[in-house]
Design a protein around this motif. Structure first.
Motif, PDB file in Angstrom:
ATOM      1  N   PHE A 110       0.831  -1.196   0.000  1.00 31.07           N
ATOM      2  CA  PHE A 110       0.000   0.000   0.000  1.00 31.07           C
ATOM      3  C   PHE A 110       0.871   1.255   0.000  1.00 31.07           C
ATOM      4  N   SER A 111       1.984   1.218   0.756  1.00 23.91           N
ATOM      5  CA  SER A 111       2.843   2.397   0.823  1.00 23.91           C
ATOM      6  C   SER A 111       3.480   2.686  -0.536  1.00 23.91           C
ATOM      7  N   LYS A 112       3.826   1.650  -1.284  1.00 27.00           N
ATOM      8  CA  LYS A 112       4.371   1.863  -2.626  1.00 27.00           C
ATOM      9  C   LYS A 112       3.338   2.498  -3.535  1.00 27.00           C
ATOM     10  N   GLU A 113       2.110   2.001  -3.458  1.00 31.75           N
ATOM     11  CA  GLU A 113       1.047   2.583  -4.263  1.00 31.75           C
ATOM     12  C   GLU A 113       0.791   4.025  -3.851  1.00 31.75           C
ATOM     13  N   ALA A 114       0.814   4.282  -2.550  1.00 28.29           N
ATOM     14  CA  ALA A 114       0.600   5.646  -2.073  1.00 28.29           C
ATOM     15  C   ALA A 114       1.725   6.566  -2.527  1.00 28.29           C
ATOM     16  N   LYS A 115       2.959   6.040  -2.538  1.00 26.04           N
ATOM     17  CA  LYS A 115       4.094   6.846  -2.979  1.00 26.04           C
ATOM     18  C   LYS A 115       3.976   7.198  -4.453  1.00 26.04           C
ATOM     19  N   LEU A 116       3.600   6.218  -5.274  1.00 26.01           N
ATOM     20  CA  LEU A 116       3.424   6.484  -6.704  1.00 26.01           C
ATOM     21  C   LEU A 116       2.311   7.488  -6.933  1.00 26.01           C
ATOM     22  N   GLU A 117       1.226   7.353  -6.170  1.00 27.38           N
ATOM     23  CA  GLU A 117       0.115   8.290  -6.307  1.00 27.38           C
ATOM     24  C   GLU A 117       0.555   9.693  -5.897  1.00 27.38           C
ATOM     25  N   PHE A 118       1.337   9.792  -4.817  1.00 30.44           N
ATOM     26  CA  PHE A 118       1.842  11.099  -4.395  1.00 30.44           C
ATOM     27  C   PHE A 118       2.734  11.715  -5.468  1.00 30.44           C
ATOM     28  N   GLN A 119       3.590  10.908  -6.080  1.00 33.04           N
ATOM     29  CA  GLN A 119       4.472  11.422  -7.125  1.00 33.04           C
ATOM     30  C   GLN A 119       3.685  11.916  -8.325  1.00 33.04           C
ATOM     31  N   ARG A 120       2.593  11.204  -8.665  1.00 32.61           N
ATOM     32  CA  ARG A 120       1.745  11.658  -9.774  1.00 32.61           C
ATOM     33  C   ARG A 120       1.075  12.989  -9.425  1.00 32.61           C
ATOM     34  N   GLN A 121       0.592  13.089  -8.208  1.00 31.08           N
ATOM     35  CA  GLN A 121      -0.052  14.334  -7.794  1.00 31.08           C
ATOM     36  C   GLN A 121       0.949  15.482  -7.744  1.00 31.08           C
ATOM     37  N   GLU A 122       2.164  15.186  -7.275  1.00 32.52           N
ATOM     38  CA  GLU A 122       3.186  16.221  -7.202  1.00 32.52           C
ATOM     39  C   GLU A 122       3.582  16.695  -8.598  1.00 32.52           C
ATOM     40  N   ALA A 123       3.741  15.751  -9.535  1.00 32.23           N
ATOM     41  CA  ALA A 123       4.084  16.128 -10.907  1.00 32.23           C
ATOM     42  C   ALA A 123       2.982  16.990 -11.517  1.00 32.23           C
ATOM     43  N   ALA A 124       1.730  16.625 -11.252  1.00 21.87           N
ATOM     44  CA  ALA A 124       0.611  17.417 -11.762  1.00 21.87           C
ATOM     45  C   ALA A 124       0.600  18.811 -11.142  1.00 21.87           C
ATOM     46  N   ARG A 125       0.956  18.893  -9.849  1.00 25.11           N
ATOM     47  CA  ARG A 125       0.991  20.193  -9.172  1.00 25.11           C
ATOM     48  C   ARG A 125       2.081  21.086  -9.752  1.00 25.11           C
ATOM     49  N   LEU A 151      12.857  31.196 -18.572  1.00 21.11           N
ATOM     50  CA  LEU A 151      12.848  29.843 -19.128  1.00 21.11           C
ATOM     51  C   LEU A 151      12.322  28.884 -18.073  1.00 21.11           C
ATOM     52  N   LEU A 152      11.270  28.138 -18.430  1.00 18.50           N
ATOM     53  CA  LEU A 152      10.658  27.195 -17.493  1.00 18.50           C
ATOM     54  C   LEU A 152      10.706  25.795 -18.083  1.00 18.50           C
ATOM     55  N   ASP A 153      11.078  24.823 -17.271  1.00 14.61           N
ATOM     56  CA  ASP A 153      11.038  23.431 -17.690  1.00 14.61           C
ATOM     57  C   ASP A 153      10.972  22.532 -16.462  1.00 14.61           C
ATOM     58  N   ILE A 154      10.551  21.279 -16.698  1.00 18.84           N
ATOM     59  CA  ILE A 154      10.478  20.272 -15.638  1.00 18.84           C
ATOM     60  C   ILE A 154      11.706  19.387 -15.742  1.00 18.84           C
ATOM     61  N   THR A 155      12.457  19.279 -14.652  1.00 18.50           N
ATOM     62  CA  THR A 155      13.645  18.439 -14.610  1.00 18.50           C
ATOM     63  C   THR A 155      13.436  17.313 -13.597  1.00 18.50           C
ATOM     64  N   SER A 156      14.449  16.486 -13.431  1.00 14.43           N
ATOM     65  CA  SER A 156      14.365  15.402 -12.452  1.00 14.43           C
ATOM     66  C   SER A 156      14.305  15.929 -11.028  1.00 14.43           C
ATOM     67  N   GLU A 157      14.696  17.186 -10.816  1.00 16.42           N
ATOM     68  CA  GLU A 157      14.667  17.777  -9.477  1.00 16.42           C
ATOM     69  C   GLU A 157      13.350  18.482  -9.179  1.00 16.42           C
ATOM     70  N   ASN A 277      10.994  18.695  -6.023  1.00 17.90           N
ATOM     71  CA  ASN A 277      10.077  17.604  -5.705  1.00 17.90           C
ATOM     72  C   ASN A 277      10.530  16.947  -4.406  1.00 17.90           C
ATOM     73  N   GLN A 278       9.683  16.103  -3.849  1.00 13.50           N
ATOM     74  CA  GLN A 278       9.964  15.528  -2.529  1.00 13.50           C
ATOM     75  C   GLN A 278      11.224  14.667  -2.534  1.00 13.50           C
ATOM     76  N   ARG A 279      11.434  13.916  -3.607  1.00 15.79           N
ATOM     77  CA  ARG A 279      12.597  13.029  -3.665  1.00 15.79           C
ATOM     78  C   ARG A 279      13.891  13.832  -3.567  1.00 15.79           C
ATOM     79  N   THR A 280      13.988  14.926  -4.329  1.00  7.67           N
ATOM     80  CA  THR A 280      15.194  15.750  -4.293  1.00  7.67           C
ATOM     81  C   THR A 280      15.335  16.454  -2.954  1.00  7.67           C
TER      82      THR A 280
END
Length: 311
Positions: A110-125, A151-157, A277-280
């Protein structure tokens, strides 16, 4: 008297033997056959669902059944091996699969699924924040004239916002960290927009590769880029960004050039703002990530060995 009266009476009894085809012996044979087939299919299913290492352990067990008893082992219910037993205390619970272990596995899933869902929500935000800033630039006459410098872009950070110099429109006074009035306005508007998301930010100052006048005395592009990054931080806070949202402020001199083919290009003089993002963010807080550098991996690798001297 006739002779018939003196003859003995013989009674013949016919023995009737039941037909074997109508008995129940065949049912027993059929039941044995079905039982054998069921055992066979169960065996095949177990062999198909058992890992290769477990199969090897079973084979070794049958080759030497006393091996576990001779070497000693954990309790018979130990779940870490398919064949356990022979230990000193057969009542031990170590390694046995209990309901709590199943609950832990479920919670991990469940925590893995929640983490993936959080990452999707964060990317959308972050995408929504990027669209909002782009909309502010388009709708604001004050910012629209600086569109090419933003200049705006989305990076791994996370979301990266870069404010770059133009040949006739620098952000700072030459050789100093004093912001131009229009640069103050840009940073304050961006600071207000960034305060609407929970993410923390990182700032980095960059220079071109031109030597700094008087750099030999101790003040160089490293100090200059750091001072410019900190001056930008103050303007973001003045625009409404909470001060505790700033996680990192660094000066990178010319180690991460925007235009690698032309190190003296004014576009290399810039301020990079990264909405992390949270990971960075966690990597920076735990000091387990890369050194405090902003930009793509290729840019980081290219600048690790150089020292900046820019305007």
């Amino acid at each position: 008297m006739s002779d018939d009266s003196t003859r003995p009476i013989v009674i013949k009894r016919k023995k009737v033997v039941a037909d074997g085809a109508h008995g129940g012996a065949w049912k027993l044979a059929y039941a044995d056959f079905v039982t054998a087939m069921m055992a066979f299919f169960l065996l095949m299913w177990l062999l198909g669902s058992t890992a290769r290492g477990d199969l090897q352990g079973i084979a070794e067990y049958f080759q030497n059944p006393l091996k576990i008893a001779q070497t000693g082992g954990d309790s018979a219910g130990d779940a870490t091996s398919i064949l356990k037993g022979g230990g000193k205390d057969l009542t031990r619970q170590a390694g046995q699969v209990k309901q709590g272990d199943v609950d832990v596995k479920k919670s991990t899933s469940f925590s893995k699924e929640a983490k993936l869902e959080f990452q999707r929500q964060e990317a959308a935000r972050l995408e929504a924040l990027k669209a909002e800033i782009e909309r502010l630039i388009e709708q604001s006459p004050q910012l629209a004239q600086f569109k090419k410098q933003l200049l705006l872009d989305i990076t791994s950070e996370g979301l990266r916002i870069q404010i770059v110099d133009e040949h006739n429109r620098p952000m700072f006074d030459s050789g100093g960290a004093e912001l131009k009035p229009y640069t103050r306005d840009i940073l304050r508007l961006i600071g207000k927009a960034l305060n609407g998301v929970p993410n923390r930010i990182s700032l980095a100052g960059h220079t071109d590769a031109a030597p700094y006048a008087g750099g030999q005395t101790g003040f160089s592009n490293w100090e200059l880029s750091a001072n410019r990054a900190n001056a930008s931080r103050r303007e973001l806070v003045a625009g409404g960004l909470a001060d505790d949202k700033v996680l990192r402020v660094v000066g990178l001199a010319s180690t991460v050039l925007f235009d690698k083919n032309d190190p003296l290009n004014p576009i290399n003089r810039r301020i990079s703002i990264v909405v992390l993002n949270q990971r960075t963010e966690q990597a920076l807080l735990q000091e387990s990530g890369p050194e405090a550098r902003i930009g793509d991996v290729d840019e980081i690798d290219a600048g690790l060995g150089s020292q900046g001297t820019g305007k």
